[in-house]
Design a protein around this motif. Sequence first.
Motif, mmCIF file in Angstrom:
data_model
loop_
_atom_site.group_PDB
_atom_site.id
_atom_site.type_symbol
_atom_site.label_atom_id
_atom_site.label_comp_id
_atom_site.label_asym_id
_atom_site.label_seq_id
_atom_site.Cartn_x
_atom_site.Cartn_y
_atom_site.Cartn_z
ATOM 1 N N TYR A 6 -0.424 0.038 1.304
ATOM 2 C CA TYR A 6 -0.331 -0.546 2.648
ATOM 3 C C TYR A 6 1.043 -0.258 3.246
ATOM 4 O O TYR A 6 2.063 -0.468 2.593
ATOM 5 C CB TYR A 6 -0.554 -2.055 2.529
ATOM 6 C CG TYR A 6 -0.297 -2.846 3.782
ATOM 7 C CD1 TYR A 6 -1.296 -3.042 4.720
ATOM 8 C CD2 TYR A 6 0.948 -3.418 4.010
ATOM 9 C CE1 TYR A 6 -1.062 -3.787 5.864
ATOM 10 C CE2 TYR A 6 1.189 -4.168 5.152
ATOM 11 C CZ TYR A 6 0.177 -4.345 6.077
ATOM 12 O OH TYR A 6 0.420 -5.082 7.204
ATOM 13 N N VAL A 35 -6.972 -4.073 15.885
ATOM 14 C CA VAL A 35 -6.009 -4.246 14.793
ATOM 15 C C VAL A 35 -5.971 -2.914 14.048
ATOM 16 O O VAL A 35 -7.006 -2.435 13.568
ATOM 17 C CB VAL A 35 -6.408 -5.384 13.837
ATOM 18 C CG1 VAL A 35 -5.535 -5.370 12.581
ATOM 19 C CG2 VAL A 35 -6.272 -6.730 14.539
ATOM 20 N N ARG A 82 7.917 4.616 8.632
ATOM 21 C CA ARG A 82 7.644 3.589 7.618
ATOM 22 C C ARG A 82 6.948 4.186 6.399
ATOM 23 O O ARG A 82 7.213 3.797 5.257
ATOM 24 C CB ARG A 82 6.763 2.487 8.208
ATOM 25 C CG ARG A 82 7.502 1.579 9.180
ATOM 26 C CD ARG A 82 6.487 0.709 9.907
ATOM 27 N NE ARG A 82 7.076 -0.185 10.871
ATOM 28 C CZ ARG A 82 7.356 -1.471 10.639
ATOM 29 N NH1 ARG A 82 7.105 -1.999 9.460
ATOM 30 N NH2 ARG A 82 7.884 -2.232 11.568
ATOM 31 N N ASP A 131 6.918 5.533 14.530
ATOM 32 C CA ASP A 131 7.191 4.339 13.734
ATOM 33 C C ASP A 131 6.337 4.328 12.460
ATOM 34 O O ASP A 131 6.837 4.049 11.370
ATOM 35 C CB ASP A 131 6.914 3.096 14.581
ATOM 36 C CG ASP A 131 7.276 1.815 13.852
ATOM 37 O OD1 ASP A 131 8.368 1.759 13.257
ATOM 38 O OD2 ASP A 131 6.467 0.879 13.851
ATOM 39 N N PHE A 175 -2.084 3.122 5.964
ATOM 40 C CA PHE A 175 -1.877 3.227 4.518
ATOM 41 C C PHE A 175 -1.232 4.569 4.197
ATOM 42 O O PHE A 175 -1.489 5.577 4.854
ATOM 43 C CB PHE A 175 -3.205 3.128 3.758
ATOM 44 C CG PHE A 175 -3.761 1.742 3.657
ATOM 45 C CD1 PHE A 175 -3.609 0.997 2.500
ATOM 46 C CD2 PHE A 175 -4.432 1.169 4.726
ATOM 47 C CE1 PHE A 175 -4.126 -0.287 2.396
ATOM 48 C CE2 PHE A 175 -4.949 -0.114 4.633
ATOM 49 C CZ PHE A 175 -4.790 -0.854 3.465
ATOM 50 N N LEU A 230 -11.006 -1.666 3.675
ATOM 51 C CA LEU A 230 -10.060 -0.826 4.428
ATOM 52 C C LEU A 230 -9.873 0.516 3.722
ATOM 53 O O LEU A 230 -9.897 1.584 4.359
ATOM 54 C CB LEU A 230 -8.708 -1.538 4.588
ATOM 55 C CG LEU A 230 -8.756 -2.884 5.325
ATOM 56 C CD1 LEU A 230 -7.350 -3.492 5.383
ATOM 57 C CD2 LEU A 230 -9.321 -2.737 6.738
ATOM 58 N N HIS A 241 1.808 -0.726 7.216
ATOM 59 C CA HIS A 241 2.018 -1.793 8.207
ATOM 60 C C HIS A 241 0.781 -1.965 9.083
ATOM 61 O O HIS A 241 -0.175 -1.198 9.002
ATOM 62 C CB HIS A 241 3.274 -1.548 9.055
ATOM 63 C CG HIS A 241 3.124 -0.502 10.109
ATOM 64 N ND1 HIS A 241 3.753 -0.577 11.334
ATOM 65 C CD2 HIS A 241 2.421 0.661 10.122
ATOM 66 C CE1 HIS A 241 3.439 0.480 12.058
ATOM 67 N NE2 HIS A 241 2.649 1.258 11.362
ATOM 68 N N SER A 242 0.829 -3.013 9.900
ATOM 69 C CA SER A 242 -0.285 -3.330 10.797
ATOM 70 C C SER A 242 0.261 -3.606 12.195
ATOM 71 O O SER A 242 1.355 -4.160 12.341
ATOM 72 C CB SER A 242 -1.020 -4.573 10.294
ATOM 73 O OG SER A 242 -0.142 -5.687 10.268
ATOM 74 N N THR A 243 -0.498 -3.213 13.194
ATOM 75 C CA THR A 243 -0.135 -3.528 14.583
ATOM 76 C C THR A 243 -1.411 -3.924 15.322
ATOM 77 O O THR A 243 -2.512 -3.576 14.916
ATOM 78 C CB THR A 243 0.497 -2.315 15.306
ATOM 79 O OG1 THR A 243 -0.337 -1.172 15.104
ATOM 80 C CG2 THR A 243 1.877 -2.023 14.791
ATOM 81 N N SER A 244 -1.231 -4.642 16.432
ATOM 82 C CA SER A 244 -2.364 -4.862 17.324
ATOM 83 C C SER A 244 -2.028 -4.248 18.669
ATOM 84 O O SER A 244 -0.857 -4.130 19.039
ATOM 85 C CB SER A 244 -2.674 -6.352 17.473
ATOM 86 O OG SER A 244 -1.597 -7.029 18.076
ATOM 87 N N PHE A 245 -3.067 -3.837 19.381
ATOM 88 C CA PHE A 245 -2.884 -3.335 20.747
ATOM 89 C C PHE A 245 -4.204 -3.454 21.495
ATOM 90 O O PHE A 245 -5.249 -3.744 20.899
ATOM 91 C CB PHE A 245 -2.360 -1.889 20.751
ATOM 92 C CG PHE A 245 -3.296 -0.869 20.159
ATOM 93 C CD1 PHE A 245 -4.240 -0.220 20.943
ATOM 94 C CD2 PHE A 245 -3.242 -0.545 18.803
ATOM 95 C CE1 PHE A 245 -5.105 0.723 20.394
ATOM 96 C CE2 PHE A 245 -4.098 0.394 18.250
ATOM 97 C CZ PHE A 245 -5.039 1.028 19.050
ATOM 98 N N ILE A 276 -4.295 -0.541 11.017
ATOM 99 C CA ILE A 276 -3.632 -0.713 9.720
ATOM 100 C C ILE A 276 -3.396 0.663 9.102
ATOM 101 O O ILE A 276 -4.326 1.462 8.981
ATOM 102 C CB ILE A 276 -4.495 -1.592 8.791
ATOM 103 C CG1 ILE A 276 -4.809 -2.925 9.494
ATOM 104 C CG2 ILE A 276 -3.778 -1.841 7.470
ATOM 105 C CD1 ILE A 276 -5.829 -3.780 8.790
ATOM 106 N N VAL A 326 -11.356 -2.880 14.109
ATOM 107 C CA VAL A 326 -10.383 -2.690 13.028
ATOM 108 C C VAL A 326 -10.289 -1.187 12.758
ATOM 109 O O VAL A 326 -11.282 -0.545 12.406
ATOM 110 C CB VAL A 326 -10.793 -3.449 11.748
ATOM 111 C CG1 VAL A 326 -9.758 -3.226 10.646
ATOM 112 C CG2 VAL A 326 -10.940 -4.940 12.042
#
Lengths: 150, 150
Positions: free
Chosen positions: B72, B87, B135, B131, B91, B50, B74-78, B89, B5
Amino acid sequence: MLFIVNVEAAIYKGDKWLFIKRSELEEHAAGELSLVGGKVDKEGTKENILEATIRREVWEEVGVELQSTLHYVHSTSFIADDGTHVVDIVFLAEYKSGEAHAKSVEEVGAVYWLPAEDILNDEKAPDYFKDSIKRAVELKVSLSNVVIES
Amino acid sequence: MLFIVNVEAAIYKGDKWLFIKRSELEEHAAGELSLVGGKVDKEGTKENILEATIRREVWEEVGVELQSTLHYVHSTSFIADDGTHVVDIVFLAEYKSGEAHAKSVEEVGAVYWLPAEDILNDEKAPDYFKDSIKRAVELKVSLSNVVIES
């Protein structure tokens, strides 16, 4: 430093909130009241992975769809009974459609639409559960007082 | 279904944003521009895991303290180069105090306060980085237009 990533949805419809009684078949907290949610799966590269997981879990467990905007509430870490480290993340979500029911019998024993006070005043409800609901209610109230100036 | 994370902070002070050039010693994305951040450690039961991780990483890497509220984004996974699932995240955070500098030389090569446009208009900057910044900027603007009615 590997974690299970778990997400939970505090879902409201008007003044009622959607709680589930966890299935007696669940390994963790069987039979207890909780928010709807579940674990993030390995999906490779994915945008909005937390939100996508919430929508999937809510649909699979209770057959409900959520409004488009989810609001981050808070995050906690804990160690599960089997020693796994968990990062748990709660989002506030507004109900959109669907008849809430125990769609996944492996995970959900029953569903309830209740006022938040019913949980907050319940002496037997665990503190972490009350804390999430209290924070979700506070965020819902603060969002309802927000005016976007253009 | 275990993940690293990772958290990242989009830190602003007025109209400038804090970016770092990652150290050439870093395993992942060495020498590239990025937001400040790092991995969640195993800390057992912890509230706001977090946010606490972001404050620790920002302090350790660039010697900066943040205002009390983090938002917060956004969140992405890769999947990282070594095959680990991540994951990530992001802020939004407002600068509070401290002179930003490359405090951790293992992780940070240099620090920059730049207008977001400098990154958004940079053809070489990776899309995921643009991105996140886009955001974060949008969230900062929307928060500045918010009025809380009492």
